[in-house]
Design an enzyme around this catalytic site. Structure first.
Site, PDB file in Angstrom:
ATOM      1  CE  LYS A 246      -2.236  -1.101   3.756  1.00 26.94           C
ATOM      2  NZ  LYS A 246      -1.802  -2.213   4.479  1.00 26.94           N
TER       3      LYS A 246
ATOM      4  NE  ARG B  15      -4.175  -1.285   9.965  1.00 28.50           N
ATOM      5  CZ  ARG B  15      -3.118  -0.896   9.391  1.00 28.50           C
ATOM      6  NH1 ARG B  15      -2.887   0.357   9.119  1.00 28.50           N
ATOM      7  NH2 ARG B  15      -2.043  -1.369   9.164  1.00 28.50           N
TER       8      ARG B  15
ATOM      9  NE  ARG C 189       7.645  -3.377   5.677  1.00 34.39           N
ATOM     10  CZ  ARG C 189       6.468  -3.207   5.891  1.00 34.39           C
ATOM     11  NH1 ARG C 189       5.495  -2.528   4.859  1.00 34.39           N
ATOM     12  NH2 ARG C 189       5.618  -3.148   7.153  1.00 34.39           N
TER      13      ARG C 189
ATOM     14  NE  ARG D  54       6.588  -1.202  10.064  1.00 33.23           N
ATOM     15  CZ  ARG D  54       5.422  -0.967   9.325  1.00 33.23           C
ATOM     16  NH1 ARG D  54       5.249  -0.317   8.176  1.00 33.23           N
ATOM     17  NH2 ARG D  54       4.200  -1.284  10.029  1.00 33.23           N
TER      18      ARG D  54
ATOM     19  NE  ARG E 228       2.041  -5.351  11.067  1.00 31.23           N
ATOM     20  CZ  ARG E 228       3.102  -5.169  10.179  1.00 31.23           C
ATOM     21  NH1 ARG E 228       4.280  -6.107  10.453  1.00 31.23           N
ATOM     22  NH2 ARG E 228       3.116  -4.337   9.373  1.00 31.23           N
TER      23      ARG E 228
HETATM   24  P1  AMP Z   1       0.840   0.059   8.957  1.00 28.11           P
HETATM   25  O1  AMP Z   1       2.282   1.040   8.633  1.00 28.11           O
HETATM   26  O2  AMP Z   1      -0.070   0.931   8.208  1.00 28.11           O
HETATM   27  O3  AMP Z   1       1.152  -1.278   8.957  1.00 28.11           O
HETATM   28  O4  AMP Z   1       0.528   0.484  10.498  1.00 28.11           O
HETATM   29  C1  AMP Z   1       1.509   0.009  11.600  1.00 28.11           C
HETATM   30  C2  AMP Z   1       0.791  -0.028  12.884  1.00 28.11           C
HETATM   31  O5  AMP Z   1       0.050   1.314  13.197  1.00 28.11           O
HETATM   32  C3  AMP Z   1      -0.672  -1.001  12.696  1.00 28.11           C
HETATM   33  O6  AMP Z   1      -0.312  -2.418  13.154  1.00 28.11           O
HETATM   34  C4  AMP Z   1      -1.217  -0.378  14.043  1.00 28.11           C
HETATM   35  O7  AMP Z   1      -0.839  -0.626  15.161  1.00 28.11           O
HETATM   36  C5  AMP Z   1      -1.272   1.044  13.725  1.00 28.11           C
HETATM   37  N1  AMP Z   1      -2.139   1.581  12.706  1.00 28.11           N
HETATM   38  C6  AMP Z   1      -2.059   2.032  11.414  1.00 28.11           C
HETATM   39  N2  AMP Z   1      -3.168   2.609  10.936  1.00 28.11           N
HETATM   40  C7  AMP Z   1      -3.942   2.346  11.912  1.00 28.11           C
HETATM   41  C8  AMP Z   1      -5.553   2.440  11.996  1.00 28.11           C
HETATM   42  N3  AMP Z   1      -5.984   2.871  10.814  1.00 28.11           N
HETATM   43  N4  AMP Z   1      -6.210   1.930  13.043  1.00 28.11           N
HETATM   44  C9  AMP Z   1      -5.596   1.478  14.098  1.00 28.11           C
HETATM   45  N5  AMP Z   1      -4.315   1.268  14.286  1.00 28.11           N
HETATM   46  C10 AMP Z   1      -3.678   1.547  13.065  1.00 28.11           C
END
Ligand code: AMP
Length: 214
Positions: A13, A88, A127, A160, A171
């Site tokens: 994404k 989400r 990654r 990360r 996740r």
């Molecule tokens: P991402 O980089 O989008 O994979 O997000 C990393 C982490 O940030 C996720 O595993 C969640 O802990 C938190 N996070 C990001 N976006 C959201 C969201 N829309 N709702 C809740 N937690 C989020």
């Protein structure tokens, strides 16, 4: 154009959102990036989000909804934006719909990127991201020219904290339980476009580009 990129962690994404934003000249709004920046700066928000993120859990809806509502008020979002990693949950999707409706606007398209779980685990475990500019690499699929060094800004590459196998599995569970149902929600809103997210980054980009039109 107001766009959502929907998909599991590791679907690409962030990478694809970056290309869409370059093409359309609109900003990328990534809740993950906003939360990671807050953690790095150790703000109240960052401290609050940290435990959830490290465990692979979702940060509570009210926190994330508030962040997005504030971000979308900024002037660079007036001509549109790409939401990456938001919504989400069903609550987030409903809150977004209400917020936009109150401003006489709406989501124009939701691109759902599909990738099988096994491939997601391989992608996320390998990654590496640049600690300075955020560029993303993969130790086997798209390695940097010099190991551990970003091709774009020479920053150091890191894994990360949530890209460990245990957290990745969590996740993915969270994705299947809470985020995947949004595919049906947006189908019902007649804005959903699904694409195959496997293959080269450039192949996935061509599929998205076809949807966006020339
Ligand atoms: P991402 O980089 O989008 O994979 O997000 C990393 C982490 O940030 C996720 O595993 C969640 O802990 C938190 N996070 C990001 N976006 C959201 C969201 N829309 N709702 C809740 N937690 C989020």
């Amino acid at each position: 154009m107001n766009l959502i990129l929907l998909g599991p962690p590791g679907a690409g994404k962030g990478t694809q959102a970056h290309w869409i934003c370059e093409k359309l000249g609109i900003p990328q709004v990534s809740t993950g990036d906003i939360l990671r920046a807050a953690r790095k700066d150790q703000t109240e928000l960052g401290k609050q989000a940290e435990t959830y993120m490290v465990a692979g859990k979702l940060v509570p809806d009210e926190v994330v909804i508030g962040i997005v509502q504030e971000r979308l008020k900024e002037t660079d979002c007036l001509e549109g934006y790409v939401l990456d990693g938001f919504p989400r949950t069903a609550n987030q999707a409903l809150a977004l719909k209400e917020t936009l409706a109150a401003n006489n606007t709406q989501i124009n398209a939701v691109i759902s990127i599909n990738v099988p779980d096994d491939l997601l685990v391989t992608r996320l475990c390998g990654r590496r991201v640049c600690s300075q500019c955020g560029a993303s690499f993969h130790i086997s699929f798209s390695p940097s020219k010099t190991e551990g060094v970003c091709d774009q800004c020479s920053g150091s590459l890191m894994q990360r904290k949530d890209d460990t196998e245990e957290t990745i599995r969590e996740r993915l569970n969270v994705y299947h339980e809470q985020t995947k149902p949004l595919i049906n929600f947006y189908k019902g809103e007649n804005v959903l476009q699904s694409i195959d997210g496997t293959g080269e980054i450039s192949d996935v980009w061509s599929r998205i580009n076809n949807i966006l039109g020339k």
